[in-house]
Enzyme design. Structure first.
Site, PDB file in Angstrom:
ATOM      1  CB  SER A  42      -0.922   0.022   1.227  1.00  0.00           C
ATOM      2  OG  SER A  42      -0.180   0.354   2.386  1.00  0.00           O
ATOM      3  CB  SER A  44       0.158   3.814   4.471  1.00  0.00           C
ATOM      4  OG  SER A  44       1.057   2.795   4.853  1.00  0.00           O
ATOM      5  CE  LYS A 105       0.361   2.198   8.783  1.00  0.00           C
ATOM      6  NZ  LYS A 105      -0.171   2.728   7.495  1.00  0.00           N
ATOM      7  CB  SER A 197      -1.262   6.606   6.790  1.00  0.00           C
ATOM      8  OG  SER A 197      -0.714   5.701   7.732  1.00  0.00           O
TER       9      SER A 197
END
Length: 248
Positions: A42, A44, A105, A197
């Site tokens: 993804s 994010s 993250k 995100s």
């Protein structure tokens, strides 16, 4: 008389199976205790990580927990040989709401910190985090159209500098939050693509903070990168400039 040297016969199937067995054991040990490969599905973490990046995560950076083991086997109580993450580290962790899912993250809040976003600006312990506007980032949307996105250099407390995107400027859906105080033994995570995100700002309250035990490892470097929207045989879509690039 000259002796004839008898050639050793190949070991056959047994030797092959033995070689395969030890290869699997060594691969599992490396994956469990040293480095594990992950891919990015993804956007994010754009611009730091792109969809189609493949990277190695160091499993030893923060010690070991049950989530260091294949299938999160409950063989390690708590965390052993532990070392605390630093603010700004990019980390793979098990999602608190569903430990079968891996997320990646950046660590923004450490235990005891208060984190808040107000009008698009990040505050840590009531101090606005410094950011500097730089050149726009050219992002390709779902239709293949290139769009210019506001890009900033953000400097976290402690000096870590990294790039972030603000697709909607300072008016995104998560650009105004309540203040969140990080409990002991937990961390507050955010993506670098701030308006795209699912992170600690958006997780349900009881899963907002990531337990130390859920950390899998620190992202270290890319070993492959390819535009995943292109066919696998399209060598022109390999991002050669990203190969063996460290993760900042």
């Amino acid at each position: 008389m000259e002796k004839l040297v008898q050639k050793k016969k190949p070991g056959g199937l047994f030797d092959t199976l033995k070689t395969v067995f030890w290869a699997i054991v060594i691969a599992l040990l490396v994956r469990t205790f040293a480095y594990e490969p992950f891919n990015i599905p993804s956007g994010s973490m754009i611009p730091t990580l792109l969809v189609g990046d493949y990277l190695f995560v160091s499993k030893y950076s923060y010690g070991y927990s049950k989530h260091s083991l294949p299938f999160s086997l409950p063989l390690i109580p708590g965390r052993i040989l532990s070392s605390e993450p630093k603010r700004g580290d990019v980390i793979v962790f098990k999602l608190p709401a569903d430990p079968s899912q891996d997320y990646i993250k950046r660590v923004i809040g450490l235990p005891g910190d208060t984190v808040q976003v107000k009008q698009g600006r990040l505050y840590i312990n009531n101090e606005m985090v410094q950011r500097e506007r730089i050149e726009d980032y050219i992002l390709t949307d779902g239709t293949g159209q290139a769009i210019a996105v506001p890009q900033y250099l953000e400097t976290l407390p402690g000096g870590k500098v990294h790039r972030i995107l603000e697709i909607f400027g300072d008016q995104g859906p998560a650009d105004n939050t309540d203040p969140f105080t990080v409990p002991e033994g937990h961390y507050f995570m955010m993506g670098d693509n701030r308006d795209n995100s699912a992170d600690s700002r958006a997780f349900p309250a009881r899963f907002r903070f990531v337990p130390f035990e859920n950390l899998v490892g620190r992202a270290e470097f890319l070993f492959y990168s390819k535009d995943s929207s292109q066919p696998i045989y399209d060598l022109g879509s390999i991002r050669f400039d990203r190969l063996f690039k460290g993760v900042n």
